[in-house]
Scaffold this active site. Structure first.
Site, PDB file in Angstrom:
ATOM      1  N   GLY A 239       9.666  42.552 -22.467  1.00 37.36           N
ATOM      2  CA  GLY A 239       9.090  43.731 -21.824  1.00 37.36           C
ATOM      3  C   GLY A 239       8.454  44.768 -22.719  1.00 37.36           C
ATOM      4  CD  GLU A 273      14.888  36.540 -21.598  1.00 34.36           C
ATOM      5  OE1 GLU A 273      14.153  37.057 -20.738  1.00 34.36           O
ATOM      6  OE2 GLU A 273      15.965  36.000 -21.328  1.00 34.36           O
ATOM      7  N   PRO A 274      10.722  38.355 -25.895  1.00 35.18           N
ATOM      8  CG  PRO A 274      10.078  38.546 -28.146  1.00 35.18           C
ATOM      9  CD  PRO A 274      11.238  38.153 -27.259  1.00 35.18           C
ATOM     10  N   GLY A 275       7.319  38.399 -24.849  1.00 29.95           N
ATOM     11  CA  GLY A 275       6.160  37.561 -24.586  1.00 29.95           C
ATOM     12  C   GLY A 275       4.923  38.297 -25.064  1.00 29.95           C
ATOM     13  NE  ARG A 276       2.672  42.980 -21.364  1.00 32.32           N
ATOM     14  CZ  ARG A 276       2.097  42.731 -20.174  1.00 32.32           C
ATOM     15  NH1 ARG A 276       0.799  42.602 -20.094  1.00 32.32           N
ATOM     16  NH2 ARG A 276       2.827  42.621 -19.091  1.00 32.32           N
ATOM     17  NE  ARG A 312      -2.284  41.084 -18.152  1.00 23.60           N
ATOM     18  CZ  ARG A 312      -2.447  42.345 -18.403  1.00 23.60           C
ATOM     19  NH1 ARG A 312      -3.577  42.792 -18.910  1.00 23.60           N
ATOM     20  NH2 ARG A 312      -1.480  43.200 -18.165  1.00 23.60           N
ATOM     21  CB  CYS A 342     -17.719  33.618  -3.780  1.00 23.75           C
ATOM     22  SG  CYS A 342     -19.045  32.645  -4.486  1.00 23.75           S
TER      23      CYS A 342
HETATM   24  N1  LLP Z   1      11.861  37.515 -19.643  1.00 22.09           N
HETATM   25  C1  LLP Z   1      11.712  37.414 -18.313  1.00 22.09           C
HETATM   26  C2  LLP Z   1      12.870  37.015 -17.493  1.00 22.09           C
HETATM   27  C3  LLP Z   1      10.473  37.706 -17.719  1.00 22.09           C
HETATM   28  O1  LLP Z   1      10.346  37.606 -16.397  1.00 22.09           O
HETATM   29  C4  LLP Z   1       9.389  38.090 -18.525  1.00 22.09           C
HETATM   30  C5  LLP Z   1       8.079  38.391 -17.932  1.00 22.09           C
HETATM   31  C6  LLP Z   1       9.576  38.149 -19.923  1.00 22.09           C
HETATM   32  C7  LLP Z   1      10.837  37.869 -20.443  1.00 22.09           C
HETATM   33  C8  LLP Z   1       8.482  38.515 -20.872  1.00 22.09           C
HETATM   34  O2  LLP Z   1       8.006  39.804 -20.657  1.00 22.09           O
HETATM   35  P1  LLP Z   1       6.995  40.470 -21.692  1.00 22.09           P
HETATM   36  O3  LLP Z   1       7.716  40.604 -23.016  1.00 22.09           O
HETATM   37  O4  LLP Z   1       5.817  39.588 -21.807  1.00 22.09           O
HETATM   38  O5  LLP Z   1       6.674  41.768 -21.094  1.00 22.09           O
HETATM   39  N2  LLP Z   1       1.510  38.707 -15.549  1.00 22.09           N
HETATM   40  C9  LLP Z   1       1.888  40.057 -15.896  1.00 22.09           C
HETATM   41  C10 LLP Z   1       3.220  40.114 -16.607  1.00 22.09           C
HETATM   42  C11 LLP Z   1       4.338  39.406 -15.863  1.00 22.09           C
HETATM   43  C12 LLP Z   1       5.641  39.441 -16.599  1.00 22.09           C
HETATM   44  C13 LLP Z   1       6.613  38.503 -15.997  1.00 22.09           C
HETATM   45  N3  LLP Z   1       7.847  38.385 -16.677  1.00 22.09           N
HETATM   46  C14 LLP Z   1       0.762  40.693 -16.690  1.00 22.09           C
HETATM   47  O6  LLP Z   1      -0.250  40.039 -16.931  1.00 22.09           O
HETATM   48  O7  LLP Z   1       0.852  41.861 -17.070  1.00 22.09           O
END
Ligand code: LLP
Length: 417
Positions: A239, A273-276, A312, A342
């Site tokens: 997050g 659990e970092p993603g973004r 997005r 479209c």
């Molecule tokens: N862990 C869990 C359980 C999650 O559901 C998520 C993201 C993450 C970790 C990773 O979160 P991050 O570090 O990336 O913020 N599609 C949306 C974002 C959806 C996030 C869903 N869950 C966007 O494009 O902004």
């Protein structure tokens, strides 16, 4: 050091000109910088250097195998939400003992696959799921490691669609119920109770909501200890936000300092659990201007990438900066940059001052490494675009552009037609 930068008037990824990439692969194309991926992973990992921890990169943000392999090589694990993500991760060489499995809707075959693969733990999101995992594990003569995903009811102050830690969201189990479920879990034959989990939302630009949630879970952990339930893992979720425009998210080191301060007395192994935060600013989408048109005071720039390639902006109204690949435009104009789909919602840029792109110009949409390709679709029967990874002066196509044949793979016309 910014790994997307100009050399003269030309935009580069590391030491490779984006123009050269498009000359080889065509457009649109996603481009990832290996140096940025590794720098971001390391920054996050270093933020927790003093404490036992595992970075379980969240596969959903960008599930491309070269990306997963990059983090695996650095000792990372993964956070998955489906059997498909588990398959990808294992194929990329991720250690199953560093896999955590979240999500409110796990199917029987996915649960079985994960148990068979020997993952570290399931982040359980409902009472029925807990029962089901125990049943499946018992049938297999195994025990499944679990954490309960606790919904702390804390507002992460982000976009409503990516807010997950408020009570009315579908995610996790409320604190009161979770305590009861931990006690029940201990008596279930197929369950090994090893952790606690939270994930309150995405693109957070403050640390407070994380710390507030941790404080709530700490009280809970104290109560569980009184019941003789001692947990080893504290999964703090993902997050942490990034800068798309003018946001000022905390640095991983600041986030780390506060999280460590909030958790150190627990003596638990931390999971993140970092993603973004790791992949977002490590990737861009390069597209080409097909046409332009103006009417009254409105300017449109039509490009070869659409909402199916980068969803997005259409879905959340998200901001992606746009840069010319070659700076040879004369002046700026206020325009919408739109795709070929479209739908009126098919825009990447809305009413923004941008370089006066002309036919044939290439442009880069920045901060597209997270939830970019991973959320793309073939809507309007548009094959998904190619992905390229750059490292230093080298680049490789890490995912081929789909073909129209790919679009009809597995499809057949019913025999009765
Ligand atoms: N862990 C869990 C359980 C999650 O559901 C998520 C993201 C993450 C970790 C990773 O979160 P991050 O570090 O990336 O913020 N599609 C949306 C974002 C959806 C996030 C869903 N869950 C966007 O494009 O902004």
């Amino acid at each position: 050091m910014n790994h997307f930068h100009y050399k003269g008037d030309e935009l580069y990824s590391e030491e490779v000109s984006l123009k050269d990439i498009v000359a080889k692969t065509g457009s649109p194309v996603y481009v990832y910088s290996h140096a940025t991926l590794t720098r971001h992973f390391k920054a996050f990992d270093d933020a927790f250097a003093g404490v036992p921890h595992t970075i379980c990169y969240s596969v959903k943000a960008n599930s491309t195998q070269s990306v997963l392999k990059t983090f695996t090589n650095m000792g990372g694990g993964v956070d998955i939400v489906s059997g498909g993500e588990l398959y990808r991760a294992l194929k990329a060489g991720v250690d199953p003992k560093k896999v955590v499995y979240s999500g409110v809707g796990k199917k029987d075959d996915e649960i079985e696959y994960a148990i068979n693969s020997g993952i570290l733990m399931f982040n359980v999101e409902s009472e029925q799921e807990l029962t089901r995992i125990s049943e499946i594990a018992s049938r297999m003569g195994k025990k499944a490691g679990i954490a309960i995903r606790v919904n702390p009811d804390v507002d992460p102050q982000t976009h409503p669609y990516i807010t997950t830690g408020l009570k009315n969201a579908k995610f996790g189990i409320t604190i009161d119920t979770a305590i009861k479920e931990y006690i029940r879990a201990k008596s279930l034959p197929g369950i090994d109770v090893i952790g606690i989990d939270m994930h309150i939302g995405s693109q957070l630009t403050k640390v407070n909501p994380f710390v507030d949630s941790i404080e709530k879970l700490k009280i809970m952990i104290g109560k569980l200890r009184e019941q003789g339930i001692d947990l080893k893992y504290f999964d703090c979720g993902g997050g942490l936000g990034i800068q798309y425009n003018e946001e000022e998210p905390p640095l991983p080191s600041d986030y780390g300092r506060e999280i460590i301060a909030a958790t150190k007395e627990l003596g638990m192994h931390l999971i993140f659990e970092p993603g973004r935060n790791i992949v977002g600013n490590a990737g861009i989408l390069v597209a080409k201007c097909l046409f332009t048109k103006s009417r009254d005071d409105k300017n449109f720039i039509m490009i070869d990438a659409g909402m199916n390639d980068l969803t997005r902006p259409a879905l959340y109204g998200s901001f992606h900066a746009v840069l010319p690949v070659v700076k040879d435009q004369t002046g700026m104009i206020t325009a919408d940059i739109v795709g070929p789909i479209c739908e009126t919602g098919d825009f990447i840029v809305k009413d923004r001052e941008v370089p006066a792109f002309k036919q044939g110009d290439l442009m880069a949409f920045m901060s597209a490494g997270a939830y970019g390709f991973a959320m793309s679709s073939t809507y309007n029967s548009r094959p998904r675009v190619a992905e390229v990874m750059v490292k230093g002066g080298a680049f490789e196509v890490v995912r081929e552009r789909e073909t129209v044949e790919d679009l009809v793979k597995g499809e057949k016309v019913a025999s009765f037609i």
